[in-house]
Design an enzyme around this catalytic site. Sequence first.
Site, PDB file in Angstrom:
ATOM      1  N   GLU A   2      -7.814  -5.079  -0.537  1.00 17.08           N
ATOM      2  CA  GLU A   2      -8.284  -5.906  -1.651  1.00 17.08           C
ATOM      3  C   GLU A   2      -8.127  -7.393  -1.373  1.00 17.08           C
ATOM      4  O   GLU A   2      -8.817  -8.216  -1.969  1.00 17.08           O
ATOM      5  CB  GLU A   2      -7.503  -5.565  -2.933  1.00 17.08           C
ATOM      6  CG  GLU A   2      -7.454  -4.100  -3.270  1.00 17.08           C
ATOM      7  CD  GLU A   2      -8.730  -3.601  -3.910  1.00 17.08           C
ATOM      8  OE1 GLU A   2      -9.790  -4.157  -3.598  1.00 17.08           O
ATOM      9  OE2 GLU A   2      -8.656  -2.668  -4.706  1.00 17.08           O
ATOM     10  N   HIS A  51       0.853  -1.186   0.000  1.00 15.29           N
ATOM     11  CA  HIS A  51       0.000   0.000   0.000  1.00 15.29           C
ATOM     12  C   HIS A  51       0.887   1.234   0.000  1.00 15.29           C
ATOM     13  O   HIS A  51       1.956   1.227   0.614  1.00 15.29           O
ATOM     14  CB  HIS A  51      -0.913   0.011   1.241  1.00 15.29           C
ATOM     15  CG  HIS A  51      -2.067   0.937   1.107  1.00 15.29           C
ATOM     16  ND1 HIS A  51      -1.990   2.272   1.417  1.00 15.29           N
ATOM     17  CD2 HIS A  51      -3.331   0.724   0.664  1.00 15.29           C
ATOM     18  CE1 HIS A  51      -3.165   2.835   1.183  1.00 15.29           C
ATOM     19  NE2 HIS A  51      -3.994   1.915   0.721  1.00 15.29           N
TER      20      HIS A  51
HETATM   21  N1  COA Z   1       4.174  -7.314  -4.964  1.00 18.28           N
HETATM   22  C1  COA Z   1       5.477  -7.306  -5.271  1.00 18.28           C
HETATM   23  N2  COA Z   1       6.260  -6.225  -5.143  1.00 18.28           N
HETATM   24  C2  COA Z   1       5.687  -5.120  -4.663  1.00 18.28           C
HETATM   25  C3  COA Z   1       4.337  -5.068  -4.301  1.00 18.28           C
HETATM   26  C4  COA Z   1       3.571  -6.232  -4.467  1.00 18.28           C
HETATM   27  N3  COA Z   1       2.270  -6.252  -4.167  1.00 18.28           N
HETATM   28  N4  COA Z   1       4.034  -3.829  -3.857  1.00 18.28           N
HETATM   29  C5  COA Z   1       5.168  -3.128  -3.928  1.00 18.28           C
HETATM   30  N5  COA Z   1       6.159  -3.888  -4.442  1.00 18.28           N
HETATM   31  C6  COA Z   1       7.524  -3.512  -4.677  1.00 18.28           C
HETATM   32  C7  COA Z   1       7.622  -2.450  -5.740  1.00 18.28           C
HETATM   33  O1  COA Z   1       7.698  -3.027  -7.032  1.00 18.28           O
HETATM   34  C8  COA Z   1       8.875  -1.726  -5.352  1.00 18.28           C
HETATM   35  O2  COA Z   1       9.964  -2.472  -5.834  1.00 18.28           O
HETATM   36  P1  COA Z   1      11.162  -1.790  -6.655  1.00 18.28           P
HETATM   37  O3  COA Z   1      11.709  -0.763  -5.717  1.00 18.28           O
HETATM   38  O4  COA Z   1      12.049  -2.931  -6.935  1.00 18.28           O
HETATM   39  O5  COA Z   1      10.519  -1.199  -7.877  1.00 18.28           O
HETATM   40  C9  COA Z   1       8.899  -1.857  -3.831  1.00 18.28           C
HETATM   41  O6  COA Z   1       8.035  -2.941  -3.512  1.00 18.28           O
HETATM   42  C10 COA Z   1       8.395  -0.673  -3.110  1.00 18.28           C
HETATM   43  O7  COA Z   1       7.147  -0.346  -3.608  1.00 18.28           O
HETATM   44  P2  COA Z   1       6.468   1.046  -3.256  1.00 18.28           P
HETATM   45  O8  COA Z   1       7.038   2.086  -4.092  1.00 18.28           O
HETATM   46  O9  COA Z   1       6.561   1.316  -1.832  1.00 18.28           O
HETATM   47  O10 COA Z   1       4.977   0.695  -3.631  1.00 18.28           O
HETATM   48  P3  COA Z   1       3.944   1.704  -4.196  1.00 18.28           P
HETATM   49  O11 COA Z   1       3.565   2.643  -3.127  1.00 18.28           O
HETATM   50  O12 COA Z   1       4.410   2.284  -5.497  1.00 18.28           O
HETATM   51  O13 COA Z   1       2.761   0.738  -4.563  1.00 18.28           O
HETATM   52  C11 COA Z   1       0.790  -0.414  -4.606  1.00 18.28           C
HETATM   53  C12 COA Z   1       1.620   0.588  -3.819  1.00 18.28           C
HETATM   54  C13 COA Z   1      -0.513  -0.658  -3.880  1.00 18.28           C
HETATM   55  C14 COA Z   1       0.484   0.173  -5.991  1.00 18.28           C
HETATM   56  C15 COA Z   1       1.599  -1.712  -4.741  1.00 18.28           C
HETATM   57  O14 COA Z   1       1.904  -2.217  -3.471  1.00 18.28           O
HETATM   58  C16 COA Z   1       0.927  -2.755  -5.615  1.00 18.28           C
HETATM   59  O15 COA Z   1       1.057  -2.720  -6.847  1.00 18.28           O
HETATM   60  N6  COA Z   1       0.205  -3.716  -4.988  1.00 18.28           N
HETATM   61  C17 COA Z   1      -0.499  -4.717  -5.765  1.00 18.28           C
HETATM   62  C18 COA Z   1      -1.794  -4.160  -6.338  1.00 18.28           C
HETATM   63  C19 COA Z   1      -2.833  -3.935  -5.268  1.00 18.28           C
HETATM   64  O16 COA Z   1      -3.014  -4.752  -4.362  1.00 18.28           O
HETATM   65  N7  COA Z   1      -3.542  -2.809  -5.392  1.00 18.28           N
HETATM   66  C20 COA Z   1      -4.581  -2.443  -4.459  1.00 18.28           C
HETATM   67  C21 COA Z   1      -4.141  -1.311  -3.585  1.00 18.28           C
HETATM   68  S1  COA Z   1      -5.278  -0.967  -2.296  1.00 18.28           S
END
Ligand code: COA
Length: 364
Positions: A308, A250
């Site tokens: 989710e 998140h």
């Molecule tokens: N699975 C695998 N890797 C993940 C991840 C996940 N669910 N969520 C974050 N990461 C990774 C990112 O790819 C990033 O890696 P990198 O530095 O090698 O590129 C690292 O963790 C840090 O991510 P961060 O920048 O803190 O995440 P974010 O704030 O950009 O993303 C979300 C937040 C929700 C978009 C992300 O966690 C995600 O895509 N989750 C899956 C989709 C989902 O469940 N969406 C519903 C949200 S309520």
Amino acid sequence: MDTMVTRSGLDGVVVADTRLSEVDGERGRLVVAGHDIERLAGATSFEAVAALLWTGALPQGDAAEATRAVLAEGRVRAFAQLAEGELARHADGMDALRAATARLTAHDGFDAPARLTGAVAVYAAAWARARAGGRPLAPDPSLSHAADYLRMLTGEVPDPARVAALEAYLVTVVDHGMNASTFAARVVASTGSDPVSAIVAGIGALKGPLHGGAPGPVLDMLDAIGEPARAAPWIEAELAAGRRIMGMGHRIYRVRDPRAAVLEAALARLEQAGVANGRLALARAVERAAEGALRAKYPDRPLAANVEFYTAVLLDAVGLDRAAFSPTFAAGRVVGWCAHVAEQRATGRLIRPASRYVGPAPLA
Ligand code: COA
């Protein structure tokens, strides 16, 4: 505007003061208009929480009944404007919802939040019916919003345990700070535009898999894993292939999303009532495996279950097809969007953030 620099750059820019909800990402706390989400979900009706966000107080006595009646009227009015052909044209429920909601007239003299909340429920249900080859069902104003939504969607008289689980879900997702769709709706409202346009913008933002589009894929993942013992190797393989684990991580929470616990508890209640889909044990095993694997891969960035994750299992147990998950999210969140739209309009202030130019310098 205050700014807070995060690892993603200029995230966390404060664009509004709000009385509607607060997300504490460090402690994993969600407060909706002065109430912890754990106290609202499962204990308070969707109508009462809508009134809380729209008026600032939980309704008592006649006021509670009035909110129920106004939402029922919102559904009836939306149904009268339903264009069946328009819905069936769309393979994606969020596209259908966007198109159907966009057809609403901007002003018809009736309470905009109730009209829009009614519309999203009616159109989401009608689209799901059309997809299953059925005709849309007219709303039943005598039912609660959650019960009527489930009836219009499934075509069956819903049993109380399923209604209670769905209602707990709708309340859980009703509002969540300045998330992407709420921001989109507020930006539109801030220009002085109308509430229908603002809600259409919110629907567009919610559609994406990084926001409201994840629960369907979570269920796909659970199906692919099949049994708890296969969770760890499956997750490892996904991460090794560079794919994200849906329902995990998140932007704000640095601990488990409090809504995951609320929905997990609602699912456990449903299992106790003998209505669940038997996926709770699998979901818990996958969550544990994903949390462990993500901790190993990103030791400095806590990535835990988000809303989710258990949404997927709960809505499946309630009897919804996975294609209807995101539209059902919209059916809950529209209440928050409407509250934010009203709050933003009341300020009369345009939201105008800035961008940082990183393009080429003009030729001399
Ligand atoms: N699975 C695998 N890797 C993940 C991840 C996940 N669910 N969520 C974050 N990461 C990774 C990112 O790819 C990033 O890696 P990198 O530095 O090698 O590129 C690292 O963790 C840090 O991510 P961060 O920048 O803190 O995440 P974010 O704030 O950009 O993303 C979300 C937040 C929700 C978009 C992300 O966690 C995600 O895509 N989750 C899956 C989709 C989902 O469940 N969406 C519903 C949200 S309520």
